[in-house]
Design a protein around this motif. Structure first.
Motif, short mmCIF file in Angstrom:
data_model
loop_
_atom_site.label_atom_id
_atom_site.label_comp_id
_atom_site.label_asym_id
_atom_site.label_seq_id
_atom_site.Cartn_x
_atom_site.Cartn_y
_atom_site.Cartn_z
N GLU A 74 0.84 -1.19 0.00
CA GLU A 74 0.00 0.00 0.00
C GLU A 74 0.89 1.25 0.00
OE1 GLU A 74 -3.27 0.02 -0.30
OE2 GLU A 74 -3.23 -2.16 -0.42
N VAL A 75 0.47 2.27 -0.73
CA VAL A 75 1.29 3.46 -0.84
C VAL A 75 0.54 4.72 -0.41
CG1 VAL A 75 2.75 2.53 -2.65
CG2 VAL A 75 0.64 3.69 -3.29
N GLU A 76 -0.54 4.55 0.34
CA GLU A 76 -1.31 5.71 0.78
C GLU A 76 -0.53 6.51 1.84
OE1 GLU A 76 -5.10 4.44 2.09
OE2 GLU A 76 -5.70 3.62 0.15
N ASN A 77 -0.72 7.82 1.79
CA ASN A 77 -0.14 8.73 2.80
C ASN A 77 1.39 8.71 2.83
OD1 ASN A 77 -2.78 9.41 3.67
ND2 ASN A 77 -2.84 7.55 4.93
N ILE A 78 2.01 8.32 1.73
CA ILE A 78 3.47 8.36 1.65
C ILE A 78 3.87 9.67 0.98
CG2 ILE A 78 5.52 7.26 0.65
CD1 ILE A 78 4.24 5.63 2.83
N PRO A 79 4.77 10.45 1.58
CA PRO A 79 5.22 11.70 0.95
C PRO A 79 5.85 11.40 -0.41
CG PRO A 79 6.02 11.53 3.21
CD PRO A 79 5.44 10.20 2.86
N PRO A 80 5.76 12.33 -1.37
CA PRO A 80 6.34 12.08 -2.69
C PRO A 80 7.85 11.85 -2.62
CG PRO A 80 5.67 14.38 -2.46
CD PRO A 80 5.12 13.65 -1.29
N ARG A 81 8.31 10.78 -3.23
CA ARG A 81 9.72 10.41 -3.21
C ARG A 81 10.16 9.91 -4.58
NH1 ARG A 81 9.07 6.50 2.09
NH2 ARG A 81 9.12 8.11 3.70
N ILE A 82 11.40 10.16 -4.92
CA ILE A 82 12.00 9.64 -6.15
C ILE A 82 13.26 8.88 -5.78
CG2 ILE A 82 13.17 10.27 -8.30
CD1 ILE A 82 11.22 12.58 -8.60
N LEU A 83 13.42 7.70 -6.37
CA LEU A 83 14.61 6.88 -6.13
C LEU A 83 15.52 6.94 -7.36
CD1 LEU A 83 16.18 4.88 -4.37
CD2 LEU A 83 14.81 3.03 -5.36
N LEU A 84 16.79 7.27 -7.13
CA LEU A 84 17.75 7.43 -8.21
C LEU A 84 18.93 6.48 -8.02
CD1 LEU A 84 18.92 9.10 -10.66
CD2 LEU A 84 19.96 10.61 -8.93
N PRO A 85 18.88 5.26 -8.60
CA PRO A 85 20.05 4.38 -8.56
C PRO A 85 21.13 4.91 -9.50
CG PRO A 85 18.01 3.15 -8.92
CD PRO A 85 17.70 4.60 -9.16
N VAL A 86 22.37 4.94 -9.04
CA VAL A 86 23.47 5.49 -9.85
C VAL A 86 24.66 4.53 -9.86
CG1 VAL A 86 22.82 7.89 -9.42
CG2 VAL A 86 24.42 6.76 -7.86
N ASP A 87 25.47 4.65 -10.91
CA ASP A 87 26.74 3.92 -10.97
C ASP A 87 27.91 4.86 -11.26
OD1 ASP A 87 26.33 4.55 -13.59
OD2 ASP A 87 26.53 2.51 -14.37
N PHE A 88 27.65 6.19 -11.17
CA PHE A 88 28.65 7.25 -11.30
C PHE A 88 29.17 7.44 -12.73
CE2 PHE A 88 29.54 5.24 -7.00
CZ PHE A 88 28.60 6.02 -6.36
N TRP A 102 12.86 16.87 -11.76
CA TRP A 102 11.52 16.32 -11.56
C TRP A 102 11.14 16.36 -10.07
CZ3 TRP A 102 9.76 11.22 -14.44
CH2 TRP A 102 8.38 11.26 -14.59
N ALA A 103 12.10 16.05 -9.21
CA ALA A 103 11.85 16.12 -7.77
C ALA A 103 11.47 17.54 -7.36
CB ALA A 103 13.07 15.65 -6.99
N HIS A 104 12.12 18.52 -7.97
CA HIS A 104 11.82 19.92 -7.67
C HIS A 104 10.39 20.26 -8.07
CE1 HIS A 104 11.81 24.30 -8.80
NE2 HIS A 104 12.25 24.36 -7.55
N GLU A 105 9.96 19.81 -9.27
CA GLU A 105 8.61 20.10 -9.75
C GLU A 105 7.54 19.40 -8.91
OE1 GLU A 105 7.74 22.28 -11.96
OE2 GLU A 105 9.79 22.83 -12.49
N LEU A 106 7.84 18.19 -8.45
CA LEU A 106 6.88 17.42 -7.66
C LEU A 106 6.97 17.72 -6.17
CD1 LEU A 106 7.28 13.90 -9.38
CD2 LEU A 106 5.32 15.44 -9.58
N GLU A 107 7.96 18.55 -5.81
CA GLU A 107 8.25 18.82 -4.39
C GLU A 107 8.47 17.49 -3.65
OE1 GLU A 107 5.29 21.35 -2.70
OE2 GLU A 107 5.71 23.02 -4.06
N ALA A 108 9.29 16.67 -4.25
CA ALA A 108 9.54 15.31 -3.75
C ALA A 108 10.93 15.20 -3.17
CB ALA A 108 9.36 14.29 -4.87
N GLU A 109 11.10 14.26 -2.25
CA GLU A 109 12.42 13.91 -1.72
C GLU A 109 13.14 13.04 -2.75
OE1 GLU A 109 13.12 12.42 2.55
OE2 GLU A 109 13.08 10.56 1.36
N LEU A 110 14.45 13.24 -2.89
CA LEU A 110 15.25 12.46 -3.83
C LEU A 110 16.30 11.67 -3.07
CD1 LEU A 110 16.13 11.75 -6.74
CD2 LEU A 110 17.59 13.79 -6.70
N THR A 111 16.27 10.34 -3.24
CA THR A 111 17.27 9.47 -2.62
C THR A 111 18.18 8.88 -3.69
OG1 THR A 111 15.96 8.90 -0.67
CG2 THR A 111 17.66 7.34 -1.33
N VAL A 112 19.48 9.18 -3.56
CA VAL A 112 20.49 8.63 -4.46
C VAL A 112 20.94 7.29 -3.88
CG1 VAL A 112 22.72 9.02 -5.56
CG2 VAL A 112 21.22 10.97 -5.05
#
Length: 367
Positions: A74-88, A102-112
């Protein structure tokens, strides 16, 4: 005739042993290779080997195990988040720019998120003993140190972009050991992002660079929408993203995906075209179904930003490619259908084909 031994799958140490137990319960004999006999808890990339004659039975057991792991959450009541997998890599950095905007436009947290691989301790028979690589611990430490350096550089890169924004994006950094696709899927279950954004490069590149195959595996394994940013995509900011093609086949899952898509791109003012590739044989019936889709869009969405179109072509792949080119499509989207493992191996799905052939960002939803 001699039995042929094949590798069924390569898994982490824990998952390989779970699968071995499940296979043996079903009467399928198997054995494991690349298991670290001294420090099994840190071994990764364990091969599960079986006789080829048991392949069909083993596939069913493996598929059942995978489906149990991928139950929706379930994903209800979860703040907007974006996941960014990286390999540099450079293309990974391009994905980071896209994710940041995109995180800025959605006012979302970004996790690298970065996964660094544990080297496999190889063993080989030598008389009555085994020979082990003695520098494995040093290799692990070296890989970890390089990963930390890469994460620090990525953090500095994103912080510089953050300084240019009117409202800074909330940034988090996560680094783990393991197999990249497994760890990304596992983390996404806990983190529950709106979307996973990954860089990818074509299958014709270096064999040692696995980000393309990792992206494809994440698409197969996660319930979260995945946006793949191709290496050759020319990114000039979200303002340059004007048109998105959602390829529909009028299934129920398409309506759920359109709802998610609308939430994701709402702040971007992108025009969405729901396109269906129709052959002459099915064109009349497809027109009827397209009319139904248009009615749904009229009731639920802004008609100025969501449109419909039939793409006349006998070949699905060629039809989509041509439409993307001729209509200046900036992003392509599909819903990936659930299929069994045998079909996945024999018939790679359209999303995976597009992933390795397109220079257009590909947003994939899961049914």
């Amino acid at each position: 005739m001699e039995e042929k031994i094949i590798t069924l799958v390569v898994l982490s140490f824990e998952k390989a042993h779970i699968l071995k137990s499940l296979l043996e319960t079903e009467g399928v004999e198997c054995f494991l290779e690349n298991t670290n006999l001294i420090q099994g808890a840190i071994s990764t990339g364990v091969k599960v080997r079986i006789s080829e004659v048991h392949l069909e039975s083993a596939m069913k057991v493996l598929e059942g195990m995978m489906q149990e792991e991928l139950e929706p959450v379930e994903v209800e009541n979860i703040p907007p988040r974006i996941l960014l997998p990286v390999d540099f890599s450079e293309y990974s950095r391009k994905a980071a720019e896209f994710a940041m905007d995109w995180a800025h436009e959605l006012e979302a947290e970004l996790t690298v998120f970065h996964t660094y691989f544990n080297p496999i301790i190889s063993t080989m028979p030598f008389s009555d003993t085994f020979a082990y690589e003695v520098n494995t611990e040093e290799m692990v430490m070296e890989l970890e140190e390089k990963a930390k350096e890469g994460m620090e550089e990525m953090k500095n890169f994103l912080n510089k972009k953050n300084e240019q924004l009117d409202k800074p994006v909330s940034l988090k950094m996560e680094m783990v050991k393991g197999i990249a696709e497994d760890e990304i899927i596992k983390f996404s279950k806990v983190y529950r992002p709106l979307v996973i954004i990954m860089g990818t490069r074509g299958a014709d590149r270096k064999a040692t660079d696995l980000i393309g195959s990792v992206t494809a595996e994440v698409m197969e394994g996660t319930k979260v929408p995945v946006l793949a940013i191709p290496e050759n995509f020319q990114y000039s900011g979200l303002g340059g993203m004007k048109n998105l093609l959602y390829a529909t086949d009028f299934q129920e899952a398409d309506f759920r995906s359109l709802e998610k898509l609308e939430k994701l791109i709402r702040p971007l003012n992108i025009t969405v075209t729901c396109g269906h590739v129709s052959s002459k044989e099915h064109s009349q019936w497809d027109e009827v179904r397209m009319t139904g889709l248009k009615e749904h869009i009229k009731k639920n969405y802004n008609e100025e930003l969501v449109k419909c179109d039939l793409i006349e072509h006998e070949d699905l792949f060629v039809g989509i490619e041509g439409y993307v080119r001729d209509n200046k499509i900036d992003m392509l989207s599909f819903t990936r259908r659930k299929r069994n493992l045998i079909n996945r191996i024999i018939n790679p799905n359209l999303a995976k084909k597009m992933l390795f052939h397109s220079t257009t960002p590909l947003l994939v939803f899961n049914d």
